[in-house]
Design a protein around this motif. Structure first.
Motif, PDB file in Angstrom:
ATOM      1  N   GLY A   1       0.832  -1.183   0.000  1.00 27.57           N
ATOM      2  CA  GLY A   1       0.000   0.000   0.000  1.00 27.57           C
ATOM      3  C   GLY A   1       0.868   1.235   0.000  1.00 27.57           C
ATOM      4  N   GLN A   2       0.372   2.302  -0.544  1.00 25.90           N
ATOM      5  CA  GLN A   2       1.160   3.513  -0.656  1.00 25.90           C
ATOM      6  C   GLN A   2       0.264   4.724  -0.780  1.00 25.90           C
ATOM      7  N   ASP A   3       0.752   5.832  -0.254  1.00 26.59           N
ATOM      8  CA  ASP A   3       0.126   7.138  -0.421  1.00 26.59           C
ATOM      9  C   ASP A   3       1.175   8.012  -1.093  1.00 26.59           C
ATOM     10  N   PHE A   4       0.819   8.656  -2.175  1.00 28.24           N
ATOM     11  CA  PHE A   4       1.770   9.502  -2.891  1.00 28.24           C
ATOM     12  C   PHE A   4       1.025  10.626  -3.585  1.00 28.24           C
ATOM     13  N   ALA A   5       1.791  11.581  -4.096  1.00 28.58           N
ATOM     14  CA  ALA A   5       1.220  12.715  -4.833  1.00 28.58           C
ATOM     15  C   ALA A   5       1.629  12.596  -6.296  1.00 28.58           C
ATOM     16  N   TYR A   6       0.854  13.214  -7.164  1.00 27.15           N
ATOM     17  CA  TYR A   6       1.153  13.223  -8.597  1.00 27.15           C
ATOM     18  C   TYR A   6       0.947  14.630  -9.132  1.00 27.15           C
ATOM     19  N   ALA A   7       1.860  15.077  -9.963  1.00 21.20           N
ATOM     20  CA  ALA A   7       1.710  16.348 -10.662  1.00 21.20           C
ATOM     21  C   ALA A   7       1.813  16.075 -12.150  1.00 21.20           C
TER      22      ALA A   7
END
Length: 188
Positions: free
Chosen positions: A109-115
């Motif tokens: 599982g992972q939490d990340f941001a994307y631009a």
């Protein structure tokens, strides 16, 4: 053995459903101002940490920021998160959901941001005209991973959209956009 595989598959499907677009869209979409503030904060963080992102921001038509994408999987996987399309000047232009599913050898599982930096007017028009798009269709997208040794300048910018995954927390391989769909939402 077959019962165990079915149980694991059903459990993973339940996990994907729990964190899927319906579960998070309503929770995150309640507050536009909070989503815009989170997006702007994450964009500032990316621009501080990644010189190439500063170049793309300076030359883009707009940037679509997903401040938090949750990705989880055990055989079956899913990811979802809400974001804001910001003009080059930083004004909100719309709200979007990124969601997708996958299957195969995966766990974690992972939490990340994307631009996503929209470099051409045509790519931005496609986003608006198509009411979103599935990654792999429409404009060409190049994913740039942190720490990769490539430089960005006016001679290397040849694609429609450049995507940066960043601020990863957790452990899961594959931070690509394959199998994802970006669609407009209308948060309250």
């Amino acid at each position: 053995m077959e019962l165990t595989r079915r149980s694991l598959g059903a459990g993973a499907l339940g996990l994907v459903t729990a964190v899927g677009p319906l579960g998070l869209t309503a929770a995150h979409a309640d507050h536009r101002a909070d989503l815009v503030a989170a997006a702007r904060s994450k964009l500032r963080l990316l621009l501080e940490e990644e010189p190439r992102a500063r170049f793309f921001k300076k030359h883009c038509r707009a940037v679509l920021i997903f401040p938090s994408i949750l990705k989880a999987g055990f055989i079956f996987g899913g990811e979802t998160g809400n974001g804001v399309l910001l003009s080059g000047a930083g004004a909100p232009m719309g709200f979007y959901n990124l969601s997708g599913g996958s299957w195969g050898l995966q766990i974690g599982g992972q939490d990340f941001a994307y631009a996503l930096f929209f470099m051409t007017e045509g790519s931005l028009e496609y986003l608006h005209r198509s009411d979103g798009f599935a990654a792999g269709t429409g404009p060409s997208i190049v994913v740039i991973n942190a720490g990769a040794g490539a430089e960005a300048d006016t001679t290397t910018v040849t694609h429609d959209v450049y995507a940066f995954p960043f601020s990863q927390k957790g452990l899961m391989a594959d931070l690509t956009l394959q199998g994802t769909k970006i669609t407009p939402i209308h948060p309250g």
